[in-house]
Design an enzyme around this catalytic site. Structure first.
Site, PDB file in Angstrom:
ATOM      1  N   HIS A 365      71.254   7.149  62.505  1.00 15.04           N
ATOM      2  CA  HIS A 365      72.156   7.838  63.009  1.00 15.04           C
ATOM      3  C   HIS A 365      71.480   8.853  64.240  1.00 15.04           C
ATOM      4  O   HIS A 365      70.470   9.332  64.036  1.00 15.04           O
ATOM      5  CB  HIS A 365      72.974   8.992  62.037  1.00 15.04           C
ATOM      6  CG  HIS A 365      74.208   9.258  62.867  1.00 15.04           C
ATOM      7  ND1 HIS A 365      75.390   8.725  62.992  1.00 15.04           N
ATOM      8  CD2 HIS A 365      74.308  10.534  63.709  1.00 15.04           C
ATOM      9  CE1 HIS A 365      76.102   9.558  63.506  1.00 15.04           C
ATOM     10  NE2 HIS A 365      75.421  10.707  63.852  1.00 15.04           N
ATOM     11  N   ALA A 366      71.909   8.369  65.450  1.00 14.72           N
ATOM     12  CA  ALA A 366      71.258   9.009  66.539  1.00 14.72           C
ATOM     13  C   ALA A 366      71.375  10.541  66.794  1.00 14.72           C
ATOM     14  O   ALA A 366      72.227  11.073  66.479  1.00 14.72           O
ATOM     15  CB  ALA A 366      72.213   8.505  67.848  1.00 14.72           C
ATOM     16  N   HIS A 395      74.977  10.306  75.657  1.00 15.44           N
ATOM     17  CA  HIS A 395      75.304  11.673  74.997  1.00 15.44           C
ATOM     18  C   HIS A 395      73.919  12.218  74.327  1.00 15.44           C
ATOM     19  O   HIS A 395      73.849  13.451  74.350  1.00 15.44           O
ATOM     20  CB  HIS A 395      75.947  11.142  73.588  1.00 15.44           C
ATOM     21  CG  HIS A 395      76.258  12.020  72.719  1.00 15.44           C
ATOM     22  ND1 HIS A 395      77.447  12.839  72.547  1.00 15.44           N
ATOM     23  CD2 HIS A 395      75.330  12.594  71.695  1.00 15.44           C
ATOM     24  CE1 HIS A 395      77.316  13.856  71.804  1.00 15.44           C
ATOM     25  NE2 HIS A 395      76.160  13.684  71.045  1.00 15.44           N
ATOM     26  N   GLU A 396      72.920  11.466  74.039  1.00 12.02           N
ATOM     27  CA  GLU A 396      71.594  12.135  73.365  1.00 12.02           C
ATOM     28  C   GLU A 396      70.751  12.653  74.465  1.00 12.02           C
ATOM     29  O   GLU A 396      70.274  13.781  74.440  1.00 12.02           O
ATOM     30  CB  GLU A 396      70.660  11.061  72.651  1.00 12.02           C
ATOM     31  CG  GLU A 396      71.678  10.297  71.487  1.00 12.02           C
ATOM     32  CD  GLU A 396      71.959  11.355  70.527  1.00 12.02           C
ATOM     33  OE1 GLU A 396      71.598  12.349  70.271  1.00 12.02           O
ATOM     34  OE2 GLU A 396      72.978  10.967  69.792  1.00 12.02           O
ATOM     35  N   HIS A 399      71.826  16.215  75.311  1.00 13.72           N
ATOM     36  CA  HIS A 399      71.366  17.168  74.362  1.00 13.72           C
ATOM     37  C   HIS A 399      69.773  17.372  74.903  1.00 13.72           C
ATOM     38  O   HIS A 399      69.431  18.774  75.155  1.00 13.72           O
ATOM     39  CB  HIS A 399      71.019  16.410  73.089  1.00 13.72           C
ATOM     40  CG  HIS A 399      72.182  16.290  72.305  1.00 13.72           C
ATOM     41  ND1 HIS A 399      73.233  17.377  72.074  1.00 13.72           N
ATOM     42  CD2 HIS A 399      72.881  15.570  71.664  1.00 13.72           C
ATOM     43  CE1 HIS A 399      74.402  17.174  71.288  1.00 13.72           C
ATOM     44  NE2 HIS A 399      73.885  15.805  70.989  1.00 13.72           N
ATOM     45  N   GLU A 423      77.455  19.004  72.476  1.00 16.50           N
ATOM     46  CA  GLU A 423      78.122  17.593  72.276  1.00 16.50           C
ATOM     47  C   GLU A 423      78.907  17.145  73.415  1.00 16.50           C
ATOM     48  O   GLU A 423      78.844  15.959  73.820  1.00 16.50           O
ATOM     49  CB  GLU A 423      78.825  17.594  71.074  1.00 16.50           C
ATOM     50  CG  GLU A 423      78.179  17.977  69.679  1.00 16.50           C
ATOM     51  CD  GLU A 423      77.155  17.194  69.316  1.00 16.50           C
ATOM     52  OE1 GLU A 423      76.895  16.229  69.766  1.00 16.50           O
ATOM     53  OE2 GLU A 423      76.240  17.798  68.600  1.00 16.50           O
ATOM     54  N   HIS A 523      77.728  13.162  58.681  1.00 17.76           N
ATOM     55  CA  HIS A 523      77.447  14.548  58.769  1.00 17.76           C
ATOM     56  C   HIS A 523      77.870  15.132  57.534  1.00 17.76           C
ATOM     57  O   HIS A 523      77.637  16.462  57.461  1.00 17.76           O
ATOM     58  CB  HIS A 523      78.687  14.785  59.901  1.00 17.76           C
ATOM     59  CG  HIS A 523      78.436  14.295  61.513  1.00 17.76           C
ATOM     60  ND1 HIS A 523      78.493  12.995  61.314  1.00 17.76           N
ATOM     61  CD2 HIS A 523      77.813  14.652  62.403  1.00 17.76           C
ATOM     62  CE1 HIS A 523      77.926  12.484  62.657  1.00 17.76           C
ATOM     63  NE2 HIS A 523      77.647  13.681  63.271  1.00 17.76           N
ATOM     64  N   TYR A 533      82.556  18.321  67.585  1.00 18.91           N
ATOM     65  CA  TYR A 533      82.861  17.083  68.409  1.00 18.91           C
ATOM     66  C   TYR A 533      84.226  17.277  68.902  1.00 18.91           C
ATOM     67  O   TYR A 533      84.703  16.774  69.857  1.00 18.91           O
ATOM     68  CB  TYR A 533      82.687  15.765  67.461  1.00 18.91           C
ATOM     69  CG  TYR A 533      81.268  15.543  66.914  1.00 18.91           C
ATOM     70  CD1 TYR A 533      80.161  15.307  68.047  1.00 18.91           C
ATOM     71  CD2 TYR A 533      80.803  15.876  65.732  1.00 18.91           C
ATOM     72  CE1 TYR A 533      78.935  15.120  67.614  1.00 18.91           C
ATOM     73  CE2 TYR A 533      79.690  15.709  65.322  1.00 18.91           C
ATOM     74  CZ  TYR A 533      78.649  15.442  66.418  1.00 18.91           C
ATOM     75  OH  TYR A 533      77.177  15.166  65.742  1.00 18.91           O
TER      76      TYR A 533
HETATM   77  O1  X8Z Z   1      76.841  12.104  65.919  1.00 17.11           O
HETATM   78  C1  X8Z Z   1      77.164  12.009  66.908  1.00 17.11           C
HETATM   79  C2  X8Z Z   1      76.054  11.834  67.719  1.00 17.11           C
HETATM   80  C3  X8Z Z   1      74.861  12.556  67.573  1.00 17.11           C
HETATM   81  S1  X8Z Z   1      75.129  14.334  67.907  1.00 17.11           S
HETATM   82  C4  X8Z Z   1      75.684  10.507  67.938  1.00 17.11           C
HETATM   83  N1  X8Z Z   1      78.566  11.731  67.178  1.00 17.11           N
HETATM   84  C5  X8Z Z   1      79.722  11.845  66.538  1.00 17.11           C
HETATM   85  C6  X8Z Z   1      79.542  10.737  65.199  1.00 17.11           C
HETATM   86  O2  X8Z Z   1      78.764   9.726  65.477  1.00 17.11           O
HETATM   87  O3  X8Z Z   1      80.329  10.682  64.128  1.00 17.11           O
HETATM   88  C7  X8Z Z   1      78.819  11.335  68.522  1.00 17.11           C
HETATM   89  C8  X8Z Z   1      80.251  11.219  68.590  1.00 17.11           C
HETATM   90  C9  X8Z Z   1      80.766  11.724  67.125  1.00 17.11           C
HETATM   91 ZN    ZN Z   2      75.402  14.950  69.795  1.00 17.48          ZN
END
Ligand code: X8Z
Ligand code: ZN
Length: 624
Positions: A365-366, A395-396, A399, A423, A523, A533
């Site tokens: 997960h990024a 997105h990354e 950050h 975010e 998460h 988000y």
């Molecule tokens: O978790 C993230 C990013 C890292 S902060 C990749 N996002 C959420 C997800 O993947 O659930 C970005 C969009 C929503």
């Molecule tokens: Zn993020």
């Protein structure tokens, strides 16, 4: 890892650092003198001096710096190379961190009565609020919490599903399953992968329950009713007002979501038939092109406007124009430098993890990391050559550029204005990845005419609008779990009730309490609050509107790209540099001229699409 870090060091994915205080607070203690006689009892309470409070803050910041770095490095190892030892090492430092941070948060309350500057007062508030999962002052429980966190994170990161393919066993990682969910249009395969991935989470159920118990005790020790109130108290406003405001914004966007849902369900019904997707009712969750049904962009072809197609496929453009994944990152970096930001340091390129490792397991997960609060910036990602990952790379990097912009702030202000700001930053740049921009960088020969606009808007809505109710579900569920409205024996039922209510989706097969479907979303075991988000998806359109205004853009906002515009870059930079030094409303005002969350930007952006969707939906029975 239980107490995720990003503030000031560590992953930006997690808005919070567990801060710790060593032992320096001894000098700053409140003195209490009591004298008593038969006739009178007199109690004198000596409030600490301003100098003592400032010394406490300075010590705290110094300890944070040291321990923050230590934890960042050990967490990096745990996430980029999942092993028994990396988990033990991380849990060990994480426990120390949690203990110290809890001490610090409790100590901060001693200075409540001291007449401090606004900035010092804010720092003390931040000290109390930076924990994601506070623990009680009990080292056994802190140790337990740290271990639970590391274990769940590793369980998620190493999750696999093995199946038989022509007599051979094929094992898929979470990332590979995500790709299949996006690409496959075979309902049986999609259901198999959807169900298969969810085997990862039942073993987390008891751990999660215990984690919540300990976290609630910790929140209560800090003076909050429970973790739900604690999580909602980080927004420079009353926790309940924050929830009410977020909900008001959602109510404004909901008609657009409902129209999108109706149109997408119709497209799926036409493609798969009544047996797979009934024309009415909630949509089966495995058919939306995403493991969690959170973003539906891969369905674009099934639902696109016949006469107003977008005119290009970003997946294809990425593959045609770039040789490898690193070039995707370089392309995204060039967008930032075109705005006047300094290039990323060499260490970023040397130390980041860009690809899924072949010989060991990692959390794919990024995330974006600042290891030292200065220039050791990195991303950790398993990049694929896809449009989705091209967006995620922006997105990354958002950050990372934010982290670098606020590096001159005192340690406690090295964070975003609120977690939604972190975010939203890279996403704002992605909103400028328009056809015009693709022409500018030579990926398209000419900008599609106005005819392409509807397709562009629909494609983007499948990401930005489809996502909003999902974001609400994740934290509505957690808030209800934290405050006891949902008991452990109803975890899964409550999850699906919210998924149906907000998103209008349903599981493809019956689910029950032997499952733990919330745990199959990164998460939840990763303990990252999710409202950030939701906020980001609303705010980024406010930022985009404001930056396009600064860039002198005239016309529809979906045609605005701030690429190469240094005035817009400076405006963004000025806001990013503020870090967490001021309430988020001021940062919002700095960039947009208005101090509040305002869904009008996202609604106006998609207004032509909403009209089109409503026309398409005429004669259809919408809702679920
Ligand atoms: O978790 C993230 C990013 C890292 S902060 C990749 N996002 C959420 C997800 O993947 O659930 C970005 C969009 C929503
Ligand atoms: Zn993020």
């Amino acid at each position: 890892m239980t107490n995720q870090i990003s503030f000031p060091f560590g992953k930006a994915l997690f808005g919070t650092l567990v801060l710790a205080l060593l032992t320096a607070c001894g000098q700053a203690e409140q003195e209490e003198t009591s004298t008593s006689s038969v006739a009178e009892i007199q109690t004198t309470v000596t409030i600490p001096s301003v100098a003592e409070a400032q010394a406490f803050i300075a010590d705290a910041e110094a300890s944070l710096e040291t321990l923050g770095k230590e934890l960042a490095h050990v967490s990096w190892l745990a996430q980029t190379n999942i092993s028994y030892d990396s988990q033990v090492a991380e849990a060990t430092v994480s426990q120390r961190f949690t203990e110290l941070s809890v001490n610090l948060a409790n100590e901060a309350a001693r200075y409540n009565g001291v007449a401090l500057s606004e900035q010092d007062r804010r720092k003390l508030e931040l000290l109390k609020q930076v924990l994601v999962f506070p623990a009680p002052q009990d080292s056994e429980k802190t140790g337990e919490l740290a271990e639970i966190g590391s274990r769940m994170s590793a369980m998620y990161g190493s999750g696999q599903y093995c199946r038989d393919v022509n007599g051979e066993e094929q094992c898929l990682t979470g990332d590979q399953m995500e790709n299949l969910m996006r690409e496959s249009r075979d309902p049986a395969e999609l259901e198999e992968i959807w169900v298969g991935w969810r085997d990862v989470s039942p073993p987390m159920r008891d751990l999660y329950q215990r984690q919540v118990e300990i976290g609630n005790e910790g929140a209560q020790e800090l003076g909050y009713d429970n973790l739900s109130v604690f999580w909602r108290s980080k927004y420079d406003m009353d926790a309940d007002d924050f929830m009410a405001d977020a909900n008001d914004q959602w109510q404004r966007v909901k008609p657009l979501y409902d129209a999108l849902h109706c149109h997408v369900r119709d497209g799926l019904n036409n493609y798969y038939g009544d047996d797979v997707v009934p024309a009415n009712g909630p949509i089966p969750a495995h058919l939306l092109g995403n493991q969690w049904a959170q973003q539906w962009t891969s369905l674009y072809d099934l639902v696109k406007p016949e006469t107003s197609d977008l005119g290009y496929d970003l997946n294809q453009l990425v593959q045609e124009n770039l040789d490898n994944e690193i070039e995707m990152v370089e392309t995204a970096e060039r967008f930032f430098t075109s705005l006047g930001f300094e290039p990323l340091p060499d260490t970023f390129w040397d130390r980041s993890m860009f690809l899924e490792p072949v010989d060991h397991q990692a959390v794919c997960h990024a995330s974006a990391w600042s290891m030292d609060g200065q220039d050791d910036l990195r991303i950790k990602m398993c990049i694929d050559m896809s449009a989705e990952d091209f967006t995620t790379v922006h997105h990354e990097l958002g950050h990372n550029f934010y982290q670098r912009a606020y590096k001159e702030q005192p340690v406690l202000f090295q964070g975003s204005a609120n977690d939604g700001f972190h975010e939203a930053t890279g996403d704002v740049i992605s909103l400028s990845v328009t056809p015009r921009y693709l022409v500018d960088i030579g990926w398209l020969e000419e900008e599609p005419g106005v005819k392409g606009d509807l397709g562009y808007l629909l494609n983007l809505a499948l990401d930005k609008i489809a996502f909003l109710p999902f974001a609400l579900v994740v934290d509505q569920w957690r808030w209800q779990v934290f405050n006891g409205t949902v008991a452990p024996e109803n975890y899964n039922e409550a999850w699906w009730a919210l998924r149906e209510e907000y998103q209008g989706i349903t599981p493809p097969v019956a689910r029950n309490e032997s499952h733990f479907d919330p745990g199959a979303k990164y998460h939840v075991p990763g303990n990252t609050p999710y409202m950030r988000y939701f906020l980001a998806y609303i705010q980024q359109f406010q930022f985009h509107r404001a930056l396009c205004d600064t860039a002198g853009h005239d016309g529809p906002l979906n045609r605005c790209s701030i690429y190469g515009n240094e005035a817009a870059g400076q405006k963004l930079q000025a806001m990013l540099e503020m870090g967490a030094s001021r309430p988020w409303q001021e940062a919002m005002e700095e960039i947009t001229g208005q101090p509040e969350l305002d869904a009008s930007a996202i609604i106006d952006y998609f207004a032509p699409l909403q009209i089109w969707l409503e026309e398409q939906n005429q004669g259809r029975q919408c809702g679920w």
